[in-house]
Design an enzyme around this catalytic site. Structure first.
Site, short mmCIF file in Angstrom:
data_model
loop_
_atom_site.label_atom_id
_atom_site.label_comp_id
_atom_site.label_asym_id
_atom_site.label_seq_id
_atom_site.Cartn_x
_atom_site.Cartn_y
_atom_site.Cartn_z
N HIS A 28 35.74 18.86 32.01
CA HIS A 28 35.82 18.07 30.78
C HIS A 28 34.65 18.39 29.88
CE1 HIS A 28 32.62 14.90 31.17
NE2 HIS A 28 32.68 15.26 32.44
N CYS A 29 34.87 18.19 28.56
CA CYS A 29 33.78 18.31 27.59
C CYS A 29 33.50 16.91 27.07
CB CYS A 29 34.14 19.30 26.49
SG CYS A 29 35.61 18.85 25.55
N VAL A 30 33.00 16.79 25.87
CA VAL A 30 32.60 15.48 25.37
C VAL A 30 33.79 14.57 25.13
CG1 VAL A 30 31.50 14.29 23.42
CG2 VAL A 30 30.44 16.32 24.38
N THR A 31 34.94 15.14 24.79
CA THR A 31 36.09 14.30 24.45
C THR A 31 37.39 14.70 25.15
OG1 THR A 31 36.56 15.70 22.53
CG2 THR A 31 35.20 13.74 22.15
N ARG A 32 37.42 15.81 25.91
CA ARG A 32 38.69 16.32 26.42
C ARG A 32 38.67 16.58 27.92
NH1 ARG A 32 40.88 20.21 21.64
NH2 ARG A 32 39.69 19.27 19.95
#
Length: 480
Positions: A28-32
């Site tokens: 995951h990244c900051v939003t996904r």
């Protein structure tokens, strides 16, 4: 949303992507949430997009990306917990699926996996890097304002706070890279400790050579602030440890394998791979700086005009390691300064919609998206407002191009990775405090925000527009 809701959402997402058996890996990244799926045709995109808590779905870079927003870390943990309960060996599944691919499919898949490992290695510490950069900027402000002195105790402590994450970056990157590779995070972190050991740094500072072969010297290198050597080291640790476990007796594995891995990978990193990749990092950073020097205003306008399109397709996280490499190698990043203005523009467009609309539900989403963008995260503004009305996104992209052009024209620099309004302290020079660079950044930030707001308010939005219920799934760039 409570933990039970996160668990329920995670369960529905897993089912929507084809079940646990269809998942090779997830990061995951900051939003996904970024899934690597065996068969993307099994994913029920329309059903996933309708889930409460999901902003949209994107397919790009070999990943099936589910946009969650600020709650992504909690949902990710729930997904991992549920996948772990399946008691599956992800690495074995991945190897089996590799055997079914053609050569070119395997090359593309492995390249996407490499990008995923690099991104996954950097992403968990992005917010910490940003916080450290802001602390560094505030420290410079305190020092130049004569509130503290650079020889005092307060300076020593605050400087340690701001420098620690950069100094120990190899340890943190190595740990994260090993987790992404399903390797040994602790053993890899030890390799990071080896290459930033004070004696190694002292030797590098003295320009000592490890050994010489003919006229070619193998110098000691300062590995603090470095990224790529530890990603390769994490891979070497995994491969070597797995190979040793295949033939070393279980009675001596606990002692023999760490000795062999630390000795071989540590030596290889210090003598060979480290210097090569540090050299590559320097070339990458200097090459980018050269491109900016050729024509920074045009470069900034082009990059900024299209950057948020990369965000839509989830491709922007492939650029994040370039920023981090800039900060690690040069200590600053002109590119990051330019991109900061695109975040401001998306917030300005969402804010204009919120101010102009008479519809309470749109006003609420617009203000929330604008606030998030001003804090450095654009997805709520993009998916909640701008893309769903289309014109606000176009207005924001035009304003972004203007902001990039002005950033290049004024030669604005940045010393921390966090941008937008909350990141304005990142434009404070750590050495000289508040200079013209900071005031130029404030000016361009205001102009970019104002341009996005005015364009959207006048042309980009009216209450007669119909909000699209969901953003259409974009075509996979790899098929274009």
């Amino acid at each position: 949303m409570g933990s039970n809701n996160y668990d329920a959402l995670a369960e529905k997402i897993i089912a929507g992507v084809g079940g646990a058996g269809n998942i090779e890996n997830v990061i995951h990244c900051v939003t996904r949430l970024r899934f690597y799926l065996k068969d993307k045709t099994q994913a029920e995109t329309n059903e996933i997009e309708q889930l409460t808590g999901v902003m949209g779905v994107v397919e790009a870079s070999g990943q099936y990306q589910v946009v969650i927003g600020s709650a992504v870390d909690d949902v990710y943990k729930s997904v991992i917990n549920q996948l772990s309960s399946e008691d599956r060996d992800v690495s074995n599944e991945r190897d089996e699926s590799d055997a079914e691919r053609t050569f070119f499919q395997s090359v593309r898949h492995n390249f996407n996996r490499l990008i995923g490992v690099i991104t996954g290695s950097v992403m968990p510490i992005i917010s910490i890097l940003a916080a450290a950069g802001i602390i560094k900027g505030l420290l410079a402000l305190l020092t130049t304002s004569n509130l503290i002195t650079d020889s005092g105790t307060a300076y020593l402590i605050i400087n340690a706070m701001s420098d620690a994450v950069f100094y120990f970056l190899p340890v943190l990157i190595g740990y994260n890279a090993a987790k992404q590779l399903n390797g040994n995070p602790i053993l890899t972190a030890v390799i990071g400790g080896v290459i930033i050991h004070p004696t190694v740094l002292e030797a590098a500072g003295s320009e000592m050579s490890i050994l010489s072969i003919g006229s070619f010297d193998f110098p000691f290198i300062e590995y603090t602030y470095s990224i790529f050597p530890m990603i390769l080291a994490a891979w070497m640790v995994k491969v070597l440890e797995n190979w040793l476990k295949s033939w070393v007796s279980s009675y001596i594995q606990a002692i023999f394998i760490p000795i062999a891995v630390i000795g071989i990978v540590g030596a290889a990193t210090i003598i060979i791979t480290g210097p090569v990749l540090v050299g590559f990092s320097s070339l990458l950073a200097n090459g980018l700086e050269y491109m900016l020097n050729v024509n920074a205003p045009v470069f900034g306008a082009v990059i900024n005009g299209f950057y948020q399109i990369l965000v839509v397709f989830g491709l922007h996280w492939g650029i994040i390691p370039v920023y981090v490499n800039d900060f690690a190698t040069l200590g600053y990043s002109y590119l990051s300064a330019m991109v900061s203005m695109t975040i401001v523009a998306q917030g300005g467009a969402a804010l204009a919609v919120a101010v102009k609309t008479k519809k309470p539900e749109i006003k609420e989403v617009g203000y929330a998206g604008a606030f998030s963008a001003f804090c450095g995260i654009t997805e709520p503004a993009i998916y909640g407002i701008n893309l769903r009305f289309r014109r606000p996104f176009i207005c924001a992209s035009i304003a972004s191009a203007l902001g990039g052009l002005l950033t290049g024209l004024f030669g604005i620099n940045m010393w921390s990775i966090i941008g937008s309004v909350i990141g304005l302290p990142s434009f404070i020079d750590p050495e000289n405090g508040i200079t013209a660079n900071f005031w130029y950044a404030v000016l361009v930030t205001f102009i970019t925000l104002a341009a996005a707001f005015i364009l959207t308010y006048i042309w980009g939005y009216n209450d007669n527009m119909t909000m699209r219920k969901k953003r259409d799934k974009p075509k996979n760039p790899s098929k274009n």
